[in-house]
Design a protein around this motif. Sequence first.
Motif, mmCIF file in Angstrom:
data_model
loop_
_atom_site.group_PDB
_atom_site.id
_atom_site.type_symbol
_atom_site.label_atom_id
_atom_site.label_comp_id
_atom_site.label_asym_id
_atom_site.label_seq_id
_atom_site.Cartn_x
_atom_site.Cartn_y
_atom_site.Cartn_z
ATOM 1 N N GLU A 61 32.309 48.465 48.892
ATOM 2 C CA GLU A 61 33.137 48.143 47.735
ATOM 3 C C GLU A 61 33.048 46.677 47.343
ATOM 4 O O GLU A 61 33.059 46.347 46.152
ATOM 5 C CB GLU A 61 34.597 48.525 48.016
ATOM 6 N N SER A 62 32.922 45.786 48.323
ATOM 7 C CA SER A 62 32.841 44.362 47.977
ATOM 8 C C SER A 62 31.531 44.049 47.264
ATOM 9 O O SER A 62 31.505 43.257 46.308
ATOM 10 C CB SER A 62 32.983 43.501 49.239
ATOM 11 N N ALA A 63 30.429 44.694 47.689
ATOM 12 C CA ALA A 63 29.136 44.480 47.031
ATOM 13 C C ALA A 63 29.155 45.040 45.617
ATOM 14 O O ALA A 63 28.636 44.429 44.682
ATOM 15 C CB ALA A 63 28.015 45.115 47.846
ATOM 16 N N VAL A 64 29.752 46.223 45.461
ATOM 17 C CA VAL A 64 29.856 46.846 44.136
ATOM 18 C C VAL A 64 30.713 45.979 43.224
ATOM 19 O O VAL A 64 30.367 45.736 42.051
ATOM 20 C CB VAL A 64 30.432 48.271 44.249
ATOM 21 N N SER A 65 31.841 45.499 43.734
ATOM 22 C CA SER A 65 32.724 44.656 42.924
ATOM 23 C C SER A 65 32.005 43.397 42.460
ATOM 24 O O SER A 65 32.110 42.997 41.295
ATOM 25 C CB SER A 65 33.968 44.276 43.735
ATOM 26 N N TYR A 66 31.255 42.789 43.383
ATOM 27 C CA TYR A 66 30.522 41.574 43.027
ATOM 28 C C TYR A 66 29.501 41.864 41.929
ATOM 29 O O TYR A 66 29.414 41.133 40.937
ATOM 30 C CB TYR A 66 29.829 41.013 44.264
ATOM 31 N N MET A 67 28.745 42.942 42.082
ATOM 32 C CA MET A 67 27.719 43.281 41.094
ATOM 33 C C MET A 67 28.332 43.531 39.719
ATOM 34 O O MET A 67 27.838 43.017 38.698
ATOM 35 C CB MET A 67 26.942 44.519 41.555
ATOM 36 N N CYS A 68 29.410 44.289 39.677
ATOM 37 C CA CYS A 68 30.020 44.626 38.383
ATOM 38 C C CYS A 68 30.682 43.410 37.744
ATOM 39 O O CYS A 68 30.661 43.253 36.512
ATOM 40 C CB CYS A 68 31.028 45.757 38.567
ATOM 41 N N GLN A 69 31.280 42.541 38.555
ATOM 42 C CA GLN A 69 31.891 41.332 38.018
ATOM 43 C C GLN A 69 30.850 40.352 37.480
ATOM 44 O O GLN A 69 31.105 39.619 36.520
ATOM 45 C CB GLN A 69 32.740 40.662 39.097
ATOM 46 N N GLU A 70 29.672 40.344 38.103
ATOM 47 C CA GLU A 70 28.593 39.464 37.663
ATOM 48 C C GLU A 70 27.840 40.010 36.450
ATOM 49 O O GLU A 70 27.059 39.283 35.825
ATOM 50 C CB GLU A 70 27.598 39.248 38.806
#
Length: 535
Positions: free
Chosen positions: A77-86
């Motif tokens: 979830e942290s990797a997904v959140s980072y990707m979507c926020q970027e």
Amino acid sequence: MKSRVVVVGAGGAGLVAALNAHQNGAEVVLVTKEYPTRSQTCMAQGGINAVLNETDGDSVELHIQNTLKSANALADESAVSYMCQEAPKAVAWLDSIGVPFSRTPNSKIAQRKLGGAYGARACYAQDYTGLKILHTLYDRCLAEGIEILNERYLLELLTEPEQSGKKYIRGVSLLNKRSGEVEILEASSVILATGGYSRVYNTYSTNSLSSTGDGIAAALRAGARVSDMEFVQFHPTALKGSSILISESARGAGGHLLNSKGERFVDELLPRDEVSKAIHDEIAKGENIYLDIRHLGVEFIEKELPQEAKLAKLYENVDPADDLIPIKPAAHYTMGGIEVDSNSSTSIEGLFAAGECANHRVHGANRLGGNSLLEIVVFGKEAGINAAKYAKNATKDEAILEAKELSENEIAEIKRYANEISFYEKQAILGEIFYKNVGIKRDKGALQEALKEVQEMKSSLPKMGVSDKTKEYNTNLIEFLEFKNMLTVAETILLSAISRQESRGAHFRVDFPATDKKFRAHTIVDAEGVVSYEN
């Protein structure tokens, strides 16, 4: 030696990584076995996901949730959140360097809805999105003066052991396809951006002939780990005769899927694994399946879907403005790859990976359409920055001993192999077995049968020599090396698929049709072929 970063692979991820490593002060050498403009990125036609305007009801949080849902509880979830926020910044950067996105009447970047998405968030350039991004990135690399070595085939990653037993990267050995000579490139850090492995399915893949898992196989041999190799996404709409991709943009624009009776049998904008399974079941009933975009009109097709129309005419001899397009599912995207951490770093110090060859744990069991181009920009950037930072601080400068001679001896040994069995015939058999036994639906018996075949092929490699013994442009040799790598990758896919006794996303086991929470973990395979699970 100045802090040198070698990037292997010149698709979207490699080009982004090279630009960012260069801009962070590293000497960059970009290596590709063909040419940058031939990379698989050009086939990513539908768009790149980014929530640019939350006032339309979409949001970054919904992008995160759509991605996690598609991943079937197997993404970080942290990797997904980072990707979507970027994502908005990634698209803004692409726009700033000249990617010619399609525009709305008020000149904003045009967006369309793809399968599994809440809203229209895929930014696109007609149906050539990946191609336009790729060419723009390549132009930027040329403008920055980044050294690009074309027609270099990756043989091995060169490592040295620490006293602790951990390995660190020292460079790469390459085969110059033009001259046939082995070349050694020393490096302070290496980024693998060599793409996926769906060409294991041979003619049942939408991918180019180059998607043979070379970087993944080399990383395994060097001691890195791979994960989630069993998850291979089948694209629902490949042309029936050729497996050429018809982009999801055609369904995102309102295209329908019909069976022989003219019936719509599935919601076309469900995630790809669900649509592919529905098509598989219809075909099993004896139905032919078609994509219908006739109702969209000639003007719309010519403006928004020109490539899809051209491909249908060229490869199926049908005009989609007037005719149904015959389609089938085909292996398309590989969610698994080299295990990396949040810095895009592998278990080998100084070795980084990005793009389809890497597993950043953002796709899980099934990739959301529109996230592949996003991943290569977001994590290609991270890999480039972190590899440059590592290279600046690297203190190892001893020469790589005997690497060239070892690679030359390996090539010479292959040329001495008996040519009793055609590896081309075995490669075709491998593709048939994988499509049948390791396809959309699987079971233990079929998987074990496929594993036995792969292991027999591996043991028979010394009987599958090359007929061409020349040095210059020996494509026969290159194709043998690719086949050898595909067998390594195929074995990891099968070991992982047999071990995962459940159905999740793109991995559907007929004998274990339910999702089992005890398998809510990542399948890890090491260089010895040992399978384990990690959260």
